[in-house]
Write a protein that holds these residues in place. Structure first.
Motif, short mmCIF file in Angstrom:
data_model
loop_
_atom_site.label_atom_id
_atom_site.label_comp_id
_atom_site.label_asym_id
_atom_site.label_seq_id
_atom_site.Cartn_x
_atom_site.Cartn_y
_atom_site.Cartn_z
N THR A 180 0.85 -1.19 0.00
CA THR A 180 0.00 0.00 0.00
C THR A 180 0.88 1.23 0.00
O THR A 180 1.74 1.39 0.88
N ASP A 181 0.69 2.13 -0.98
CA ASP A 181 1.53 3.33 -1.02
C ASP A 181 0.82 4.52 -0.36
O ASP A 181 -0.29 4.40 0.14
N ASP A 182 1.46 5.66 -0.38
CA ASP A 182 0.99 6.84 0.35
C ASP A 182 -0.24 7.51 -0.28
O ASP A 182 -0.78 8.46 0.29
N THR A 183 -0.68 7.03 -1.44
CA THR A 183 -1.88 7.62 -2.04
C THR A 183 -3.16 7.08 -1.41
O THR A 183 -4.25 7.55 -1.74
N CYS A 184 -3.03 6.10 -0.51
CA CYS A 184 -4.21 5.51 0.16
C CYS A 184 -5.00 6.61 0.88
O CYS A 184 -4.45 7.40 1.64
N LYS A 204 -3.74 -0.74 5.63
CA LYS A 204 -2.43 -0.92 5.03
C LYS A 204 -1.78 -2.23 5.46
O LYS A 204 -1.07 -2.86 4.69
N ALA A 225 -3.81 2.57 -4.81
CA ALA A 225 -2.82 2.58 -3.74
C ALA A 225 -2.27 1.18 -3.45
O ALA A 225 -1.12 1.02 -3.05
#
Length: 254
Positions: A180-184, A204, A225
């Motif tokens: 899971t990247d920071d755009t979540c 996450k 994400a």
């Protein structure tokens, strides 16, 4: 009553199962989607006049274990059925015969069976399948299956081996775990839709013991994400996609 019962994390098994059931039921179908763990928790029994179409994905040549557990919520009383497994262009190995044995154990009588092609979870393999051509073939198969049902003809067996491949180790799902990247945005869709409840309350954290690497969360994330952007997976997916680039055909058994 005509019913469609399926486990379909990435919606491929759903498409074929509903196409076949819709044709057999004249468009009137009761759907039992058991993809989520809390779906259809009460036992349902079907009668001799009912008709059920089962659909499940192939996991490493076998039925996913959780899928089998959920199908056990349904019972037949000599109920005719059609069984289908969907696989990502490699091979279905013993999944079809495993489903055949399971539904018979549950009181159903298979009159027809199919091994259907769907887009593989990993890489870029048969992207977009089942497509309209596949679904048209499914409906044509359903029309022929209706003839068997009308004549009271049932299958004696389907392709596969007993004992099943991998024994008790089969049907566990893959080893990859989504990132899971920071755009979540924290919308929680992935957690609500996870077939095994593997995604934590922060949306996450993923429980590696529960996750079956179906990549449903990757497919449905509205902001993309969830991902598998790591070299190990990307290298595997590229090689796997090349290996399985030659399209296979749907197989139907009557």
């Amino acid at each position: 009553m005509t019913a469609a019962i399926y486990f379909s994390p990435t919606y491929t098994s759903k498409k074929g199962t509903e196409a076949i059931a819709g044709t057999l039921g004249g468009g009137e179908v009761q759907v039992f989607d058991v993809t989520l763990p809390d779906a259809c928790t009460e036992e349902k029994t079907f009668g001799e006049r009912d008709l059920v179409v089962f659909g499940a994905p192939v996991y490493g040549g076998r039925l996913y274990r959780g899928c089998k557990e959920r199908f056990r919520r349904f019972r037949g009383t000599g109920t005719p059925c059609v069984i289908t497994v969907t696989y990502g262009n490699r091979h279905y190995d013993d999944a079809l015969i495993e489903l055949f044995d399971l539904v018979k154990e549950l009181g159903f009588r298979p009159a027809a069976a199919a091994a259907l092609i769907g887009q593989h979870t990993y890489g870029q393999i048969q992207v977009g399948r089942p497509d309209e051509k596949d679904l048209a073939e499914d409906r044509e198969f359903a029309e022929r299956a209706a003839e068997n049902l009308k004549a009271g003809v049932f299958l004696e067996s389907v392709p596969g081996n007993r004992p099943y491949v991998k024994g008790e180790e089969g049907g566990k799902g893959g080893n990859f775990r989504p990132l899971t990247d920071d755009t979540c945005t924290g919308c929680g869709l992935c957690a609500r839709e996870c077939p095994e409840g593997a995604i934590g309350p922060d949306f996450k954290t993923i429980d590696p013991e529960k996750c079956i690497a179906c990549f449903r969360c990757i497919r449905i994330c509205p902001v993309q994400a969830k991902n598998m952007k790591v070299p190990a997976y990307e290298e595997f997916a590229e090689g796997f996609s090349r290996k399985l680039s030659e399209p296979r055909k749907n197989e139907y058994f009557l």
